[in-house]
Design an enzyme around this catalytic site. Structure first.
Site, PDB file in Angstrom:
ATOM      1  N   HIS A   1      46.482  45.165  26.446  1.00 57.02           N
ATOM      2  CA  HIS A   1      46.494  44.586  25.100  1.00 57.02           C
ATOM      3  C   HIS A   1      45.252  43.722  24.916  1.00 57.02           C
ATOM      4  CE1 HIS A   1      50.570  45.670  23.857  1.00 57.02           C
ATOM      5  NE2 HIS A   1      50.956  45.395  25.104  1.00 57.02           N
TER       6      HIS A   1
ATOM      7  N   HIS B   1      49.712  44.900  31.387  1.00 62.45           N
ATOM      8  CA  HIS B   1      51.043  44.506  31.850  1.00 62.45           C
ATOM      9  C   HIS B   1      51.997  45.701  31.826  1.00 62.45           C
ATOM     10  CE1 HIS B   1      53.039  43.352  27.699  1.00 62.45           C
ATOM     11  NE2 HIS B   1      52.545  44.561  27.691  1.00 62.45           N
TER      12      HIS B   1
ATOM     13  N   ASP C   1      42.131  36.912  31.852  1.00 62.43           N
ATOM     14  CA  ASP C   1      41.281  37.932  31.222  1.00 62.43           C
ATOM     15  C   ASP C   1      40.941  39.046  32.208  1.00 62.43           C
ATOM     16  OD1 ASP C   1      39.702  38.973  29.049  1.00 62.43           O
ATOM     17  OD2 ASP C   1      37.942  38.410  30.223  1.00 62.43           O
ATOM     18  N   HIS C   2      41.111  40.295  31.753  1.00 60.73           N
ATOM     19  CA  HIS C   2      40.853  41.490  32.569  1.00 60.73           C
ATOM     20  C   HIS C   2      41.704  41.527  33.832  1.00 60.73           C
ATOM     21  CE1 HIS C   2      37.640  42.107  29.743  1.00 60.73           C
ATOM     22  NE2 HIS C   2      37.471  43.314  30.226  1.00 60.73           N
TER      23      HIS C   2
ATOM     24  N   CYS D   1      56.183  50.273  26.658  1.00 57.85           N
ATOM     25  CA  CYS D   1      55.733  49.066  27.361  1.00 57.85           C
ATOM     26  C   CYS D   1      56.263  49.022  28.788  1.00 57.85           C
ATOM     27  CB  CYS D   1      56.146  47.808  26.607  1.00 57.85           C
ATOM     28  SG  CYS D   1      54.946  47.365  25.344  1.00 57.85           S
TER      29      CYS D   1
ATOM     30  N   GLU E   1      49.976  39.781  20.249  1.00 58.09           N
ATOM     31  CA  GLU E   1      49.901  40.895  21.202  1.00 58.09           C
ATOM     32  C   GLU E   1      49.271  42.112  20.519  1.00 58.09           C
ATOM     33  OE1 GLU E   1      52.767  41.809  24.674  1.00 58.09           O
ATOM     34  OE2 GLU E   1      53.478  42.957  22.962  1.00 58.09           O
TER      35      GLU E   1
ATOM     36  N   HIS F   1      49.677  49.156  30.872  1.00 57.24           N
ATOM     37  CA  HIS F   1      48.850  49.416  29.688  1.00 57.24           C
ATOM     38  C   HIS F   1      48.256  48.070  29.275  1.00 57.24           C
ATOM     39  CE1 HIS F   1      52.715  48.081  28.150  1.00 57.24           C
ATOM     40  NE2 HIS F   1      52.022  47.526  27.181  1.00 57.24           N
TER      41      HIS F   1
HETATM   42 NI    NI Z   1      52.683  45.893  26.092  1.00 53.05          NI
END
Ligand code: NI
Length: 137
Positions: free
Chosen positions: A44, A17, A82-83, A36, A127, A42
């Site tokens: 998580h 995200h 996911d992914h 972020c 997170e 990037h």
């Molecule tokens: Ni983040």
């Protein structure tokens, strides 16, 4: 006296995200969201805990069959997120900043639609190992 029991299912998913407010310039976004907000996204490793509260069924002794709950999370959450790049690849975060707070709300609403209303539902989303949110409170 009610005999409500809370049952929990843990799952995880990986997603990318970028946090930003499109109404702000890059400098303001970086000031508020730090790394972020870096433009190239990037990832998580999200850890998800789904809590369901209800009375055990007299026939089965289960509040809810955990296989059913696990499949629900796979079908509704894992398959969507996911992914994925949450900003670019998902309908749910078009125009919604994908903070842990907003992700928890989206997950709650997706699951709430599929779980009988007699059950209470709560989402906890990690997170990072140290940062997590709960919804609803
Ligand atoms: Ni983040």
């Amino acid at each position: 006296m009610s005999k409500k029991v809370a049952v929990f299912r843990k799952e995880h998913f990986n997603a990318a995200h970028r946090l930003f407010n499109p109404g702000w310039d890059d400098e303001t976004n970086e000031k508020i969201f730090g790394k972020c907000s870096l433009p190239n996204f990037h990832g998580h490793n999200y850890e998800l805990e789904v809590k369901v509260v209800g009375e055990p069924d007299p026939q089965t002794g289960y509040v809810m069959d955990m296989k059913v709950l696990s499949d629900l999370i796979k079908n509704e959450i894992h398959s969507r997120f996911d992914h994925k790049n949450l900003n670019l690849d998902t309908e749910e975060f078009k125009g919604v900043n994908p903070t842990a707070e907003n992700i928890a709300i989206v997950i709650y609403e997706l699951l709430r639609n599929k779980i009988e209303s007699k059950f209470d539902l709560q989402i906890r989303l990690y997170e990072t190992p140290r940062n997590y949110v709960e919804y609803p409170i």
